[in-house]
Structures are given as C-alpha cells and as structure tokens.
Design an enzyme around this catalytic site. Structure first.
Site, PDB file in Angstrom:
ATOM      1  NE  ARG A  15      -5.656   7.056   2.833  1.00 26.77           N
ATOM      2  CZ  ARG A  15      -4.891   7.002   3.911  1.00 26.77           C
ATOM      3  NH1 ARG A  15      -3.644   6.555   3.844  1.00 26.77           N
ATOM      4  NH2 ARG A  15      -5.385   7.323   5.093  1.00 26.77           N
ATOM      5  CG  ASP A  16      -5.767   3.656   6.239  1.00 27.37           C
ATOM      6  OD1 ASP A  16      -4.579   3.378   6.048  1.00 27.37           O
ATOM      7  OD2 ASP A  16      -6.249   3.831   7.374  1.00 27.37           O
ATOM      8  CG  HIS A 211      -8.616   5.752  11.712  1.00 28.94           C
ATOM      9  ND1 HIS A 211      -8.804   6.042  10.385  1.00 28.94           N
ATOM     10  CD2 HIS A 211      -7.665   4.786  11.738  1.00 28.94           C
ATOM     11  CE1 HIS A 211      -8.007   5.285   9.649  1.00 28.94           C
ATOM     12  NE2 HIS A 211      -7.300   4.516  10.455  1.00 28.94           N
ATOM     13  CG  HIS A 213      -5.630   0.255  12.577  1.00 33.63           C
ATOM     14  ND1 HIS A 213      -5.018  -0.227  11.449  1.00 33.63           N
ATOM     15  CD2 HIS A 213      -5.911   1.560  12.306  1.00 33.63           C
ATOM     16  CE1 HIS A 213      -4.931   0.729  10.544  1.00 33.63           C
ATOM     17  NE2 HIS A 213      -5.466   1.828  11.049  1.00 33.63           N
ATOM     18  CB  CYS A 244       0.375   0.821  10.277  1.00 35.70           C
ATOM     19  SG  CYS A 244       1.552   2.179  10.403  1.00 35.70           S
ATOM     20  CG  ASN A 253      -8.311   0.992   8.837  1.00 33.05           C
ATOM     21  OD1 ASN A 253      -8.025   1.970   9.507  1.00 33.05           O
ATOM     22  ND2 ASN A 253      -7.716   0.728   7.686  1.00 33.05           N
TER      23      ASN A 253
END
Length: 306
Positions: A15-16, A211, A213, A244, A253
């Site tokens: 997803r991300d 979370h 990055h 992002c 990430n």
C-alpha cells in the site's frame, strides 16, 4: 539495556510503498507481493487503500486485490480508509474479503493536513470518527497513523506537544493503536523518542508503533531508539518502497529486509525468514524495473552469488 524479545513487523509495501508509483502496477503483481510476504512469515500486511482513484490512481484496483489474495491463517490484512465512502467500499465485498484492520491517517502538522487531505487536523478527526465507530461495530480493528511527528516539509520541526494533542484526539474517537510516523525522514533518535513520549501520554507501549522513512539515513537509528523505549511494533516496506507525494525528496520507508537483519543480529525474534523476504523484495523490484532499496538485500544476494 532491556530490549523487547520479539518485534512485530507490519509490511506496508503493497500500500504505502506502491501508492506513488507513476506507472501502473497490476493487481496480479500486488497480489504476488502479498503472497510472497506472507510466505516469508510476515504476519501483518498493509494491502491497499480505499481512496478516490482520482487522487491515488495506483490503488484503483483495491477490491480486485483484496479478492485475489489467498489468505493465510494468522496473518492480519489491513487497508487505509480515510473516510466513510472508503470504509463502505472496503466492506462492500463478501465478509471473507473484508480487511481485518483499517487505518486512519492524521497529521501532527496543520499545514501538512491541509496539503495532504485538504482539511484541518480538527476536521480530519471529525471525518475519521464515524469511520472508527463503524469499523469497531463491524468487529474490525482500528489503527491510526500520525504523520509528520517530528518534521513537516511546510512547517519545519513539529513540537512533541502537537504530537500529544493529536494522540489525544485519536484516543478520543476510539482509535485502538497508534503509529508514530516520521513521514519525511528528518527525524533523529532523540526527536523520535520525544514524539513517542508524547504519544505514551495517551497510549500504552503495547498500542504504539514506529514508522520511519530513511531520507537522511536515520531510520535504523530511530528504530533502535524506539526499541530502547520498549516499542516492539514497526511499519517497514519491502525493498524500501515508498515515499511521500507531498514531501519533495522524501524517500521510501525503511526496508523490511534491513530492519529484520538488524533485529536478528540483536537476537530479537521477528518470525520472518530473511532469505524469503529478500526474494519478495527482488520480485517487486523486478516488476518495477529497478534494484531493491535495501543494503541487507544487496549484501546477502552478493554473498549468494559468490
């Protein structure tokens, strides 16, 4: 120093990691990634998001992906549902295709909230409240994600007090678990620890996650700093996928492979087979036409070829 004996990894790659890819990634490839991750022992996978395809065209195949996954016992499948329309779409399928968990997403930075979801922080919470209530009524677990907890591309540094305010608002609407996200990767260990401390005013240590990055190469350091505080749940992304769209230069990430390699070297159990995980990262990277963004992956594959 007492470290957690085990760590739960949530792989957000499907997803991300893929949501900002410019070229379409087929549902078949996305399903293939989910299957390879679960076969590697990943027990928490963020699969897709139910958002407007106008805003995130890469996720337009969300229902097809959820339908195509061959679910494995003991694995939790989550999706992002930023509003009621998204939540209703996520449960429009037969019950066995529903997500086990939904994710709602708020920013600790007012400017980022406006740029990202076109509303204020307070308005975003109002928007999430009925989603959280509906999910819990349907027996679906609710995870919240707080973006920009240490830095914002528009406001600069984000104060821990702002993180604490958002955590309190999330708790107030019934969010059960909260992720502390360094969305643009500017965080350093002490800044991340301050953001976590602010979150701990509202959530217990078992209900928060990190979370991070890796824009400035700090993600592993920030993971270690969180471990030292007792945090034992982390979002990571297969092959270091992601970025992002609202933060110029923000890279992916932290790679799941790099985090698992570090944790295994520290004697911390993840339940993940690193070799199979590396193969999953190679699979999706080949589909995207590039190398995995993971140092552990590169080093171990080089050793395999020797």
């Amino acid at each position: 120093m007492k470290l957690p004996p085990k760590v739960k990894i949530v792989d957000v790659g499907p997803r991300d990691g893929l949501q900002n890819e410019k070229n379409p990634v087929s549902a078949e490839v996305k399903i293939g990634l989910v299957h390879r991750l679960q076969d590697a022992g990943v027990r928490e996978i963020e699969v897709t998001s139910f958002v407007s395809p106008k805003w995130v065209p890469q996720m337009a195949d969300n229902a097809e992906v959820m339908h195509g996954i061959q679910r494995k016992a003991g694995v939790r499948y989550s999706v992002l549902t930023p509003n009621m329309k998204g939540f209703e779409a996520a449960i429009a399928a037969p019950r066995n295709e529903w997500p086990d968990e939904i994710v709602v997403f708020g920013a600790a930075s007012e400017a980022f909230s406006q740029k990202n979801i076109n509303c204020s922080i307070a308005e975003s919470i109002e928007r999430f409240a009925p989603v959280v209530a509906a999910a819990r009524e349907h027996g679906i677990y609710v995870r919240g994600a707080m973006s920009c907890t240490v830095g914002c591309p528009y406001e600069g540094d984000v104060a821990p007090e702002a993180v604490g305010r958002l955590a309190g608002l999330m708790r107030g609407i019934g969010v059960q678990h909260l992720g502390v996200a360094d969305t643009i990767g500017v965080g350093t260990p002490v800044k991340v620890q301050r953001a976590i401390e602010a979150t701990l005013q509202h959530y217990g240590i078992d209900d928060i996650s990190g979370h991070f990055h890796d824009t400035y190469g700090q993600a592993l350091g920030n993971t270690l700093a969180s471990l030292e505080m007792g945090v034992w749940q982390f979002d990571t992304s297969s092959a270091g996928l992601g970025g992002c769209p609202y933060a110029k230069g923000a890279t992916g990430n932290v790679a799941t492979e790099d985090v698992v390699y570090m944790l295994q070297g520290m004697g911390i159990d993840t339940g993940i087979d690193l070799d199979k995980l590396i193969d999953a990262g190679v699979y999706i990277s080949q589909a995207l036409g590039r190398e995995p963004n993971s140092r552990a992956s590169k080093a171990i594959r080089t050793k395999r070829e020797a």
